[in-house]
Design a protein around this motif. Sequence first.
Motif, PDB file in Angstrom:
ATOM      1  N   TYR B  89     -35.277  14.467 -21.953  1.00 24.91           N
ATOM      2  CA  TYR B  89     -34.057  14.121 -21.229  1.00 24.91           C
ATOM      3  C   TYR B  89     -34.404  13.028 -20.228  1.00 24.91           C
ATOM      4  O   TYR B  89     -35.534  12.974 -19.718  1.00 24.91           O
ATOM      5  N   ALA B  90     -33.432  12.209 -19.882  1.00 24.71           N
ATOM      6  CA  ALA B  90     -33.620  11.236 -18.808  1.00 24.71           C
ATOM      7  C   ALA B  90     -32.265  10.828 -18.259  1.00 24.71           C
ATOM      8  O   ALA B  90     -31.228  10.991 -18.915  1.00 24.71           O
ATOM      9  N   GLU B  91     -32.290  10.284 -17.062  1.00 30.91           N
ATOM     10  CA  GLU B  91     -31.115   9.661 -16.445  1.00 30.91           C
ATOM     11  C   GLU B  91     -29.881  10.549 -16.466  1.00 30.91           C
ATOM     12  O   GLU B  91     -28.761  10.086 -16.681  1.00 30.91           O
ATOM     13  N   TYR B 141     -26.120  11.980 -19.522  1.00 29.07           N
ATOM     14  CA  TYR B 141     -27.574  12.098 -19.639  1.00 29.07           C
ATOM     15  C   TYR B 141     -28.023  11.481 -20.944  1.00 29.07           C
ATOM     16  O   TYR B 141     -27.237  11.329 -21.891  1.00 29.07           O
ATOM     17  N   LEU B 164     -35.959   3.625 -20.142  1.00 29.92           N
ATOM     18  CA  LEU B 164     -35.358   4.689 -19.338  1.00 29.92           C
ATOM     19  C   LEU B 164     -36.118   4.855 -18.041  1.00 29.92           C
ATOM     20  O   LEU B 164     -37.338   4.715 -18.006  1.00 29.92           O
ATOM     21  N   LYS B 166     -38.079   6.525 -15.159  1.00 30.72           N
ATOM     22  CA  LYS B 166     -38.930   7.728 -15.042  1.00 30.72           C
ATOM     23  C   LYS B 166     -38.241   8.760 -14.148  1.00 30.72           C
ATOM     24  O   LYS B 166     -38.344   9.953 -14.369  1.00 30.72           O
ATOM     25  N   ASN B 270     -34.082  14.040 -14.007  1.00 32.60           N
ATOM     26  CA  ASN B 270     -34.989  12.922 -14.262  1.00 32.60           C
ATOM     27  C   ASN B 270     -35.716  13.034 -15.598  1.00 32.60           C
ATOM     28  O   ASN B 270     -36.039  12.032 -16.224  1.00 32.60           O
ATOM     29  N   GLY B 271     -35.994  14.241 -15.988  1.00 28.79           N
ATOM     30  CA  GLY B 271     -36.695  14.443 -17.245  1.00 28.79           C
ATOM     31  C   GLY B 271     -36.921  15.911 -17.476  1.00 28.79           C
ATOM     32  O   GLY B 271     -36.636  16.748 -16.608  1.00 28.79           O
TER      33      GLY B 271
END
Lengths: 342, 342, 342
Positions: B89-91, B141, B164, B166, B270-271
């Motif tokens: 996952y990110a953002e 996301y 993406l 971090k 964030n992740g």
Amino acid sequence: MAKTNPGRFFEDYSIGQVLHHAVPRTVTNGERALYHALYPARHALYSSDEFARNCGLPQSPIDDLAAFHVVFGKTVPDVSQNAVANLGYAEGRWLKPVYPGDTLRAESEVIGLKQNSNGKTGVVWVRTRGLNQHNEVVIEYVRWVMVRKSDLDAPAPETVVPELKKALDVKDLIAPEGLDFTQYDFAQAGEAHRWGDYEIGETIDHVDGVTVEEAEHMLATRLWQNTAKVHFDLTFRPEGRLIYGGHVISMARTLSFNGLANAQMIVGLNGGAHANPCFAGDTIKAWSEVLDKAETAIPGVGAVRLRMVATKGGAPFELKNEDGRYLPNVLLDLDYWALMPI
Amino acid sequence: MAKTNPGRFFEDYSIGQVLHHAVPRTVTNGERALYHALYPARHALYSSDEFARNCGLPQSPIDDLAAFHVVFGKTVPDVSQNAVANLGYAEGRWLKPVYPGDTLRAESEVIGLKQNSNGKTGVVWVRTRGLNQHNEVVIEYVRWVMVRKSDLDAPAPETVVPELKKALDVKDLIAPEGLDFTQYDFAQAGEAHRWGDYEIGETIDHVDGVTVEEAEHMLATRLWQNTAKVHFDLTFRPEGRLIYGGHVISMARTLSFNGLANAQMIVGLNGGAHANPCFAGDTIKAWSEVLDKAETAIPGVGAVRLRMVATKGGAPFELKNEDGRYLPNVLLDLDYWALMPI
Amino acid sequence: MAKTNPGRFFEDYSIGQVLHHAVPRTVTNGERALYHALYPARHALYSSDEFARNCGLPQSPIDDLAAFHVVFGKTVPDVSQNAVANLGYAEGRWLKPVYPGDTLRAESEVIGLKQNSNGKTGVVWVRTRGLNQHNEVVIEYVRWVMVRKSDLDAPAPETVVPELKKALDVKDLIAPEGLDFTQYDFAQAGEAHRWGDYEIGETIDHVDGVTVEEAEHMLATRLWQNTAKVHFDLTFRPEGRLIYGGHVISMARTLSFNGLANAQMIVGLNGGAHANPCFAGDTIKAWSEVLDKAETAIPGVGAVRLRMVATKGGAPFELKNEDGRYLPNVLLDLDYWALMPI
């Protein structure tokens, strides 16, 4: 600085101390539906808005015991996180119905302290009040628990044992404003037996049983935001997760519909003992005994004082052995007042 | 013509493609109550309408992660039905609170594609948005998954690997309109620790644990309309039903109340990695590490970036072995931003 | 005087008798959410208020089968407490949608009686009606059950076997006022197949399966206030708790989304058999067959008559053996009418 809450130990309590319990909770139709999924709840006043209006209430309230569990759950981190045993209840009263949308919070006053002779534990008595968003007390009760000391060298407090009523008098009971059973619909309620049909000393076997499952008691206990580890964590208690005593109370009360369908509202809790632990796989059944009856000034309403016993086996109406100790199959012995149509 | 949906395979995706996920969902107080039954959820902002109003919101929102699960669930038939693994996952950002009565739908844009060298699978990156009935984005996301090819002869697409972040910058985070922690009630929230009490690098063992049951994770996963077979069908996966990773996320987050009771709102993801699978019978515990802190322009509000680790055994604060691989008892390693009272 | 309800025996029924079933029930968004947690329910009309409004309804109704279960549950203490078998359904119709906040009650008229030649049991036919708080019939159906005699010397009643339609005619079906599928959003509904895409005789394997758990079927069955002991009490039925047949119906119907996502509303129940018992641990799957199709006068709406078969193993589309008996893996054979966009 440690951020997690270790809970209070015996030496952390003092007479007159007021504990403001955390995490207020808004209860809604969601909690109401879950109560009906978790227990075989059929008392009509808590099942139907129309039935409730016919009894003078604005709508169907949240079940009395659901309100109790919400308030009780809030007290756990402050009162019973380090408790060895939940010893008793007294002087419990339901003062206002709780409706969907109400927000409950709780506070407890320490009213008794007695260190045990072993010097390692002590008994703490608290009077707990549940309040709604209007700061009205909706429920209050006394509970006492045995709590561990953390610092064994801490001096014993002066012993204060509160004087508690063995049972509430009918004059102490409060019925919801507007309650009126003169138009009570016995057919819709499910049984024809009215207040006059019950006799002091009469016993009722509620016949039905439920074999309880781990997922169910955990769903219930979490719903009330009760955080006691013993109910959830098999690594903490590898011999088996202990079922929250309140789950047994609600199961027995809802099973008691069969024979007490018209004992609609719980208004007083005189006392109660969790006689033996309950585990997943046990089959809970219930029987009741009529302990007392009283007239009330409320239109069409009589009060009945009931002993409700939950079991996990054995024959109905067996309670204690020759030494006066609870039989091993007895889970719960509760003494409460309910309101019935006369 | 076959009527059932086989899901998309790697060759069915193309850069820029927008997937309009099916089955919009109205979330209510019912979902809210179920969230409290399924998880030991105690963050006060999501428990009490009164507490939420005291923080400047109109009422208590649906839990941030419940909103996430609803949106995520919608994407499963289009994104991960034929997925081999959920890679990251990110953002992730929560842009608007979701309130009871809101209707959510979801759409995803394909933003990255990379066929694996084995020619049998590929990685698909999507940016998913959850929208409410006013077409406002409430959550967004990026997720990437490894997906099987159906037609192994299908040509490999041009490789596009999205850039993406971090971690989100605090300036990227959005707080709900009106949020104000200047009147924050720490006693009601359950802990006294404010933003200033947490230090970067600090670790917190959340102590509590829950031994999970089949019925519970299936109830949760269905509630989010997540249709992945592996969670439900023992004939499809006889070695054991795999627990939805989001169930572990919500369990860990709610267990983290004990030590992070004031990390009220999740605003950024964030992740995250689902390090090892979780099965019924596992006991989930959690620990956290403070990764970063930042001030915000919101009255009384600070931001804290947290690592949340869920485990099924082992000691707290252990994460990876010497080779940099997750230890076998680590279930989840999540990196998120939360809002706290300063 | 015994206070508990022994239920009715065969000799307690007479033709024309009307049973007013107890315990009215207000259904809310709580029941709605629980339906989505207990079953993989994804039909958009019951998931989204916005989708429902786009189809001409004021909001998303309570699932048709949830309404059925609530009504059915009320009848259990009066109709099937001493039943040996649930033999069949006929002439079931959904006449009004049920919305959150509605209060349902039920009544049944005895329309058929036939003592069996063994003199120990008999068949009772009842026509059951569910009514809302406006005294509007929202659902009606005929059910017949085999019931034990208590007094074997009681004389056999005159045999009356009601004439029941093998299947409802499309003209008998009632759609909700205002229903209109002319603006139907197929993308949001999840599948593109419209009424015209289904052919009589076509079969659909719904592919997905759910391995059922004790906690789940008990939560469901209690939610509908169904009190039959066989579902709950392992001391009553040590060989295993029998799963409520309605749990299988709802599981199969919701699994049938995959292939019948646009068969939105159930409006008629032509017949049904619970072919074999279902127990925890069984994996329920489903397949359907298109039995008939009909046009309707409702804008954009067609009717489709479907056989829905639930299984616990075996291959799809297998139903009966050479002797015309259901195969041992078949749980349910249901015949119903649904409304689809044309």
